[in-house]
Design a protein around this motif. Structure first.
Motif, PDB file in Angstrom:
ATOM      1  N   GLY A 178       0.812  -1.213   0.000  1.00  0.00           N
ATOM      2  CA  GLY A 178       0.000   0.000   0.000  1.00  0.00           C
ATOM      3  C   GLY A 178       0.846   1.264   0.000  1.00  0.00           C
ATOM      4  N   LEU A 179       1.847   1.300   0.873  1.00  0.00           N
ATOM      5  CA  LEU A 179       2.715   2.475   0.938  1.00  0.00           C
ATOM      6  C   LEU A 179       3.533   2.624  -0.342  1.00  0.00           C
ATOM      7  CD1 LEU A 179       3.989   2.181   4.635  1.00  0.00           C
ATOM      8  CD2 LEU A 179       2.360   3.854   3.717  1.00  0.00           C
ATOM      9  N   GLY A 180       3.987   1.501  -0.886  1.00  0.00           N
ATOM     10  CA  GLY A 180       4.753   1.552  -2.132  1.00  0.00           C
ATOM     11  C   GLY A 180       3.924   2.072  -3.292  1.00  0.00           C
ATOM     12  N   SER A 181       2.668   1.624  -3.361  1.00  0.00           N
ATOM     13  CA  SER A 181       1.778   2.093  -4.429  1.00  0.00           C
ATOM     14  C   SER A 181       1.479   3.576  -4.278  1.00  0.00           C
ATOM     15  CB  SER A 181       0.468   1.295  -4.407  1.00  0.00           C
ATOM     16  OG  SER A 181       0.707  -0.071  -4.629  1.00  0.00           O
ATOM     17  N   ALA A 182       1.290   4.001  -3.029  1.00  0.00           N
ATOM     18  CA  ALA A 182       0.998   5.415  -2.785  1.00  0.00           C
ATOM     19  C   ALA A 182       2.211   6.295  -3.110  1.00  0.00           C
ATOM     20  CB  ALA A 182       0.596   5.614  -1.322  1.00  0.00           C
ATOM     21  N   ALA A 183       3.384   5.807  -2.795  1.00  0.00           N
ATOM     22  CA  ALA A 183       4.602   6.590  -3.047  1.00  0.00           C
ATOM     23  C   ALA A 183       4.947   6.622  -4.526  1.00  0.00           C
ATOM     24  CB  ALA A 183       5.770   6.012  -2.247  1.00  0.00           C
ATOM     25  N   GLY A 184       4.633   5.531  -5.248  1.00  0.00           N
ATOM     26  CA  GLY A 184       5.007   5.450  -6.656  1.00  0.00           C
ATOM     27  C   GLY A 184       6.482   5.115  -6.808  1.00  0.00           C
ATOM     28  N   ARG A 185       6.801   4.528  -7.945  1.00  0.00           N
ATOM     29  CA  ARG A 185       8.197   4.128  -8.150  1.00  0.00           C
ATOM     30  C   ARG A 185       8.937   5.140  -9.007  1.00  0.00           C
ATOM     31  NH1 ARG A 185       9.397  -1.262 -11.366  1.00  0.00           N
ATOM     32  NH2 ARG A 185       9.738   0.183 -13.097  1.00  0.00           N
ATOM     33  N   VAL A 186      10.104   5.546  -8.536  1.00  0.00           N
ATOM     34  CA  VAL A 186      10.965   6.449  -9.300  1.00  0.00           C
ATOM     35  C   VAL A 186      11.976   5.600 -10.055  1.00  0.00           C
ATOM     36  CG1 VAL A 186      12.631   8.326  -9.173  1.00  0.00           C
ATOM     37  CG2 VAL A 186      10.691   8.271  -7.584  1.00  0.00           C
ATOM     38  N   ASP A 187      11.995   5.734 -11.372  1.00  0.00           N
ATOM     39  CA  ASP A 187      12.904   4.929 -12.181  1.00  0.00           C
ATOM     40  C   ASP A 187      14.194   5.672 -12.492  1.00  0.00           C
ATOM     41  OD1 ASP A 187      11.230   2.779 -12.195  1.00  0.00           O
ATOM     42  OD2 ASP A 187      10.433   3.097 -14.201  1.00  0.00           O
ATOM     43  N   VAL A 188      15.215   4.902 -12.815  1.00  0.00           N
ATOM     44  CA  VAL A 188      16.523   5.458 -13.142  1.00  0.00           C
ATOM     45  C   VAL A 188      16.417   6.358 -14.370  1.00  0.00           C
ATOM     46  CG1 VAL A 188      18.879   4.905 -13.845  1.00  0.00           C
ATOM     47  CG2 VAL A 188      17.703   3.434 -12.208  1.00  0.00           C
ATOM     48  N   LYS A 189      16.983   7.563 -14.282  1.00  0.00           N
ATOM     49  CA  LYS A 189      16.983   8.480 -15.421  1.00  0.00           C
ATOM     50  C   LYS A 189      18.080   8.096 -16.413  1.00  0.00           C
ATOM     51  CE  LYS A 189      15.581  12.492 -12.623  1.00  0.00           C
ATOM     52  NZ  LYS A 189      16.019  13.838 -12.163  1.00  0.00           N
ATOM     53  N   ASP A 190      17.879   8.491 -17.662  1.00  0.00           N
ATOM     54  CA  ASP A 190      18.900   8.239 -18.678  1.00  0.00           C
ATOM     55  C   ASP A 190      20.237   8.867 -18.280  1.00  0.00           C
ATOM     56  OD1 ASP A 190      17.165   6.823 -20.230  1.00  0.00           O
ATOM     57  OD2 ASP A 190      16.659   8.485 -21.565  1.00  0.00           O
ATOM     58  N   SER A 191      20.160  10.046 -17.657  1.00  0.00           N
ATOM     59  CA  SER A 191      21.396  10.757 -17.297  1.00  0.00           C
ATOM     60  C   SER A 191      22.155  10.075 -16.167  1.00  0.00           C
ATOM     61  CB  SER A 191      21.076  12.200 -16.901  1.00  0.00           C
ATOM     62  OG  SER A 191      20.187  12.225 -15.800  1.00  0.00           O
ATOM     63  N   ASP A 192      21.471   9.171 -15.457  1.00  0.00           N
ATOM     64  CA  ASP A 192      22.117   8.490 -14.331  1.00  0.00           C
ATOM     65  C   ASP A 192      22.533   7.062 -14.661  1.00  0.00           C
ATOM     66  OD1 ASP A 192      21.788  10.699 -12.691  1.00  0.00           O
ATOM     67  OD2 ASP A 192      19.793  10.074 -12.057  1.00  0.00           O
ATOM     68  N   GLN A 193      22.244   6.609 -15.888  1.00  0.00           N
ATOM     69  CA  GLN A 193      22.534   5.225 -16.247  1.00  0.00           C
ATOM     70  C   GLN A 193      24.027   4.923 -16.188  1.00  0.00           C
ATOM     71  OE1 GLN A 193      20.667   2.686 -16.772  1.00  0.00           O
ATOM     72  NE2 GLN A 193      18.632   3.372 -17.342  1.00  0.00           N
ATOM     73  N   LEU A 194      24.835   5.857 -16.677  1.00  0.00           N
ATOM     74  CA  LEU A 194      26.277   5.636 -16.762  1.00  0.00           C
ATOM     75  C   LEU A 194      27.032   6.848 -16.239  1.00  0.00           C
ATOM     76  CD1 LEU A 194      26.557   4.126 -20.346  1.00  0.00           C
ATOM     77  CD2 LEU A 194      26.937   2.880 -18.230  1.00  0.00           C
ATOM     78  N   LYS A 195      28.291   6.622 -15.935  1.00  0.00           N
ATOM     79  CA  LYS A 195      29.187   7.727 -15.613  1.00  0.00           C
ATOM     80  C   LYS A 195      29.944   8.096 -16.902  1.00  0.00           C
ATOM     81  CE  LYS A 195      28.207   7.581 -11.197  1.00  0.00           C
ATOM     82  NZ  LYS A 195      27.086   6.643 -11.242  1.00  0.00           N
ATOM     83  N   GLY A 196      30.913   8.983 -16.798  1.00  0.00           N
ATOM     84  CA  GLY A 196      31.726   9.319 -17.960  1.00  0.00           C
ATOM     85  C   GLY A 196      31.007  10.236 -18.938  1.00  0.00           C
ATOM     86  N   GLU A 197      31.452  10.217 -20.199  1.00  0.00           N
ATOM     87  CA  GLU A 197      30.930  11.141 -21.206  1.00  0.00           C
ATOM     88  C   GLU A 197      29.454  10.926 -21.485  1.00  0.00           C
ATOM     89  OE1 GLU A 197      33.035  12.149 -24.712  1.00  0.00           O
ATOM     90  OE2 GLU A 197      34.991  11.637 -23.890  1.00  0.00           O
ATOM     91  N   THR A 198      29.023   9.673 -21.470  1.00  0.00           N
ATOM     92  CA  THR A 198      27.608   9.385 -21.722  1.00  0.00           C
ATOM     93  C   THR A 198      26.732  10.072 -20.681  1.00  0.00           C
ATOM     94  OG1 THR A 198      28.258   7.233 -22.619  1.00  0.00           O
ATOM     95  CG2 THR A 198      25.944   7.540 -22.107  1.00  0.00           C
ATOM     96  N   HIS A 199      27.168  10.038 -19.429  1.00  0.00           N
ATOM     97  CA  HIS A 199      26.436  10.696 -18.350  1.00  0.00           C
ATOM     98  C   HIS A 199      26.456  12.214 -18.538  1.00  0.00           C
ATOM     99  CE1 HIS A 199      25.179  11.840 -14.295  1.00  0.00           C
ATOM    100  NE2 HIS A 199      26.250  12.604 -14.221  1.00  0.00           N
ATOM    101  N   THR A 200      27.618  12.773 -18.876  1.00  0.00           N
ATOM    102  CA  THR A 200      27.745  14.219 -19.064  1.00  0.00           C
ATOM    103  C   THR A 200      26.823  14.710 -20.174  1.00  0.00           C
ATOM    104  OG1 THR A 200      30.060  14.090 -18.381  1.00  0.00           O
ATOM    105  CG2 THR A 200      29.366  16.105 -19.491  1.00  0.00           C
ATOM    106  N   ALA A 201      26.789  13.965 -21.284  1.00  0.00           N
ATOM    107  CA  ALA A 201      25.938  14.350 -22.412  1.00  0.00           C
ATOM    108  C   ALA A 201      24.471  14.326 -22.018  1.00  0.00           C
ATOM    109  CB  ALA A 201      26.185  13.411 -23.594  1.00  0.00           C
ATOM    110  N   ALA A 202      24.050  13.257 -21.335  1.00  0.00           N
ATOM    111  CA  ALA A 202      22.650  13.144 -20.925  1.00  0.00           C
ATOM    112  C   ALA A 202      22.280  14.248 -19.939  1.00  0.00           C
ATOM    113  CB  ALA A 202      22.405  11.774 -20.300  1.00  0.00           C
ATOM    114  N   LYS A 203      23.227  14.621 -19.075  1.00  0.00           N
ATOM    115  CA  LYS A 203      22.967  15.670 -18.090  1.00  0.00           C
ATOM    116  C   LYS A 203      22.800  17.025 -18.768  1.00  0.00           C
ATOM    117  CE  LYS A 203      22.532  16.706 -13.728  1.00  0.00           C
ATOM    118  NZ  LYS A 203      21.330  16.230 -12.994  1.00  0.00           N
ATOM    119  N   ILE A 204      23.607  17.298 -19.789  1.00  0.00           N
ATOM    120  CA  ILE A 204      23.481  18.566 -20.530  1.00  0.00           C
ATOM    121  C   ILE A 204      22.103  18.658 -21.175  1.00  0.00           C
ATOM    122  CG2 ILE A 204      24.283  19.829 -22.568  1.00  0.00           C
ATOM    123  CD1 ILE A 204      27.119  18.831 -21.916  1.00  0.00           C
TER     124      ILE A 204
END
Length: 755
Positions: A39-65
């Motif tokens: 019940g609490l999980g459904s009420a809170a909802g699930r936050v999924d991983v963003k594209d910008s957080d998938q990887l570190k390095g240049e891929t992360h920097t590009a997604a963050k920009i």
């Protein structure tokens, strides 16, 4: 070894005793916990991983920009128009007419924007036989697959009017739709079918409906509770659909296993003539303790994924850790309460043929719960332990040998799906005509003023040098977002779908072309992303995380085994045998999927590589699951040794009395994992076959041959603990007096005892 005081101590024994005495309270608390978590999980909802957080390095920097700029990159599509014969060229009137018809048809759907003609953009192949009409889908890119069908239909209509040409669409949206249509239901069916498969095997194992339902019920409720907890925790550490699927697999495996261990021990003690209360108390003090040790060890293994620095792995690790912890707690609390409530009714719903077979098997065995097959195997192994060790270890080392040549990479479309989908042929034809065009490198350029003269000059130089350096054959496309001072540069990489060659082109862009052009303008950021770059960055980060993950899992597992069994020898052999099991799984993976040996037997084919994420994933999962069996078997051997048996007799007793439950648990896991081996995607086949093969090897060769052979050779040295280690915390416990005493026969001859 000594036992001293025989009173029960230990968390599992105390928890089991309390639950058996307060059974309705224990069941009520568990149900309340599951309902509240969901019940609490459904009420809170699930936050999924963003594209910008998938990887570190240049891929992360590009997604963050891109994210910070608030730019929604659309799903890009291309229509390949290609001559079927060598004589037809893009300059022919009929060819131009087809291009015009495609442009008109696509624009007419109202779903596309920025539709460009190849005669304006220069997207014409070197041989003049192929062109690309390019456009973007309107709306959000992640839902573009739901809106692309009218465009696909429009392109198909033009194809019918120009049969002399090949006209076909490919892009993010069309691939999304194709995969969802072809495989979207596969995963759901695989996940849903896992539960009835497990139930069917448990029904065969127990021969009674209620007994088979109990482990499934506990596993399912543990999974439901964890799904709710994932929603709550995701606000601190984002989750994902992949993490949810892995959690379901792990939860079903360990949830069923733990119940199986507990329930089988309780039944065994009742078959030996003990009353229900005593049987339950013994199960809590023995199997309950093994479950806690195993559960903590598996949690440690899953926690290893938190050290990768990869958001997807961190989500999988945390989700798996939570479901193992929940299943472990449920097994030592609500399960004893359920068994106390059910009593003899746990045998309700007996399947006549299966149940009679079970009774006959138990009646003819050499001891309660002992397996005649493994008894015969153990007789040979313990008679010649050195020979058994050499043969078994040699076999596993031979199986492991191909792993030395393992090659990992993100699989290309044709490697992943073969020729099972028409769009794979389109993908290959686009790459042949326009190398790298279907998956270009994407340079995200951020400047204080994107239209400044020096920035424009640098962009122009980059475009020229990308082709001049040999990294790309062009055309290099530039899209400028003036308001955000961001530009996107799309560079088709030489090498195309050949990952190794494409990565060399990427390296040339990053290390030479960019520093000589955009790198000379102060304040300009120009990270390079895209499919090839993402794969390269993922590989680099994964390789860098192998050592800390490996060290964490192995060291902490060693310490847990050392403290739980108070034996340096047991701790060392546990680690070595588990590593050998994982190595054998790697060898099978490489042999089948990289080299293609016997691939047709599992409906696969050799694709020349193992999907990048799988080796580390398999190591963590298999190391954890292998400890399930190991802890259970060694705990039983230790218990027999405490009871006064010689080490050799304790080994024989421990292995043959656990063989039935270990076999049942292994069959369930192999069957569930094998379901994923039947999916069409090569990466899923690799995961399913790798997990299934490893579990099968672990439950047979490792636990049935290698473990007893090694322990037989070591003899009393199995229990060796240096004196200076006596100061370490003692996590062992003394089994109950009933467990250490020899089983007593039933008081009344012929008295009916539940099986």
């Amino acid at each position: 070894m000594r036992n001293g005081d025989t009173r029960v101590r230990g968390i599992a024994a105390r928890a089991g005793g309390w639950s058996a005495r307060h059974r309705w309270a224990a069941v009520g608390i568990w149900v309340l916990f599951v309902v509240l978590a969901m019940g609490l999980g459904s009420a809170a909802g699930r936050v999924d991983v963003k594209d910008s957080d998938q990887l570190k390095g240049e891929t992360h920097t590009a997604a963050k920009i891109v994210e910070d700029a608030g730019i929604e990159e659309p799903a890009s599509e291309s229509v390949l128009i290609q001559a079927k014969d060598a004589g037809t060229k893009a300059t022919d009137a009929g060819f131009r007419s087809a291009v015009a018809d495609v442009v008109e048809a696509v624009e007419g759907t109202g779903e596309a924007t920025d539709v460009t003609s190849p005669y304006d953009t220069g997207t014409i192949s070197k041989d003049g036989r192929s062109v690309l009409v390019q456009f973007d889908m309107r709306g959000a890119s992640d839902t573009a697959g739901e809106r692309v069908e009218p465009v696909l239909n429009a392109v198909e209509g033009v194809q019918k009017e120009h049969a002399e040409l090949r006209i076909e669409e490919i892009g993010g949206a069309s691939m999304m739709k194709t995969f969802d249509d072809a495989f979207g239901e596969d995963f759901k069916r695989a996940e849903i079918s896992a539960v009835p498969v497990a139930f069917g095997i448990l029904l065969i194992a127990f021969g009674a409906l209620v007994a088979a339902l109990v482990p499934v019920a506990l596993a399912v409720t543990a999974i439901i509770a964890t799904m709710g907890l994932m929603g709550i925790v995701s606000h601190v550490m984002p989750m994902s659909d992949t993490a949810n699927s892995v959690m379901l697999l792990v939860g079903l495996a360990v949830g069923v296993d733990y119940c199986l261990f507990y329930l089988r021990r309780e039944r065994e003690e009742r078959e030996a003539g003990r009353d229900a209360q005593t049987a339950l108390r013994i199960a809590a003090a023995t199997s309950g303790r093994a479950i806690v040790v195993s559960g903590v060890t598996v949690c440690v293994a899953m926690a290893g994924m938190l050290f990768t620095g990869l958001a997807e792995f961190e989500a999988m690790g945390l989700a798996s850790l939570m479901v193992v912890a929940v299943a472990m707690v449920g097994s030592v609390t609500v399960l004893p309460a359920l068994l106390s409530l059910l009593g003899e009714r746990v045998e309700k719903g007996r399947v006549p043929f299966l149940h009679r077979a079970k009774r006959r098997a138990n009646g003819k065995g050499k001891g309660n719960g002992e397996s005649r097959f493994w008894g015969a195997v153990l007789k040979v192994v313990l008679a010649r332990p050195a020979i058994a060790l050499v043969i078994a270890a040699g076999t596993l080392l031979a199986i492991s040998a191909p792993a030395l040549g393992m090659k990992t990479q993100n699989l290309t479309l044709d490697q992943e799906f073969g020729d099972s989908l028409p769009i794979v042929g389109t993908y290959n034809r686009v790459n042949d005509a326009f190398p790298g065009g279907s998956e270009p490198a994407e340079v995200v350029v951020k400047a204080d003023d994107i239209n400044a003269a020096d920035v424009k000059a640098a962009l122009a130089d980059f475009r020229t040098e990308a082709v001049g350096s040999g990294a790309s054959l062009g055309p290099v496309d530039i899209k400028v977002h003036d308001a955000q001072n961001v530009a996107f540069v799309y560079v088709p990489l030489v090498g195309g779908s050949d990952q190794d060659k494409a990565e060399k082109s990427l390296t040339l862009l990053r290390d030479t072309v960019r520093p000589d052009t955009l790198g000379k303008v102060e304040g300009v950021q120009a990270p390079i992303t895209g499919q090839v770059a993402g794969s390269a960055d993922f590989n680099e980060q994964l390789v860098g995380s192998v050592t800390p993950v490996f060290a964490f899992v192995v060291v902490f597992a060693f310490l847990l085994m050392l403290l739980s069994f108070r034996s340096l020898t047991i701790a060392i052999t546990s680690i070595v045998l588990n590593l050998l099991s994982v190595a054998a799984a790697y060898g099978i993976l490489v042999g089948v999927f990289q080299h293609g040996w016997g691939a047709s037997l599992v409906g696969a084919e050799g694709v020349g590589a193992i999907i990048t994420w799988l080796p580390l994933f398999l190591f963590v999962i298999l190391f954890g699951l292998s400890m399930d069996y190991h802890v259970f078997v060694v705990s039983r051997i230790r218990e027999a040794r405490l009871r006064g048996l010689t080490t050799t007799d304790a080994i024989r007793h421990g292995v043959v009395t656990t063989a039935g439950v270990v076999t049942s648990a292994a069959v369930i896991m192999v069957a569930v994992f094998a379901i994923f081996g039947t999916l069409s995607m090569q990466s899923m086949k690799q995961m399913g076959v790798g997990l299934a093969a490893a579990v099968l090897i672990d439950a047979t060769i490792i636990r049935g041959v290698l473990l007893p052979a090694v322990m037989a050779l070591l003899g009393e040295r199995n229990w060796y603990l240096p004196k200076w280690m006596n100061r370490l915390p003692d996590l062992t416990h003394d089994e109950s007096a009933e467990a250490l005493a020899p089983p007593q026969p039933p008081a009344v001859e012929g008295e009916k005892v539940g099986v």
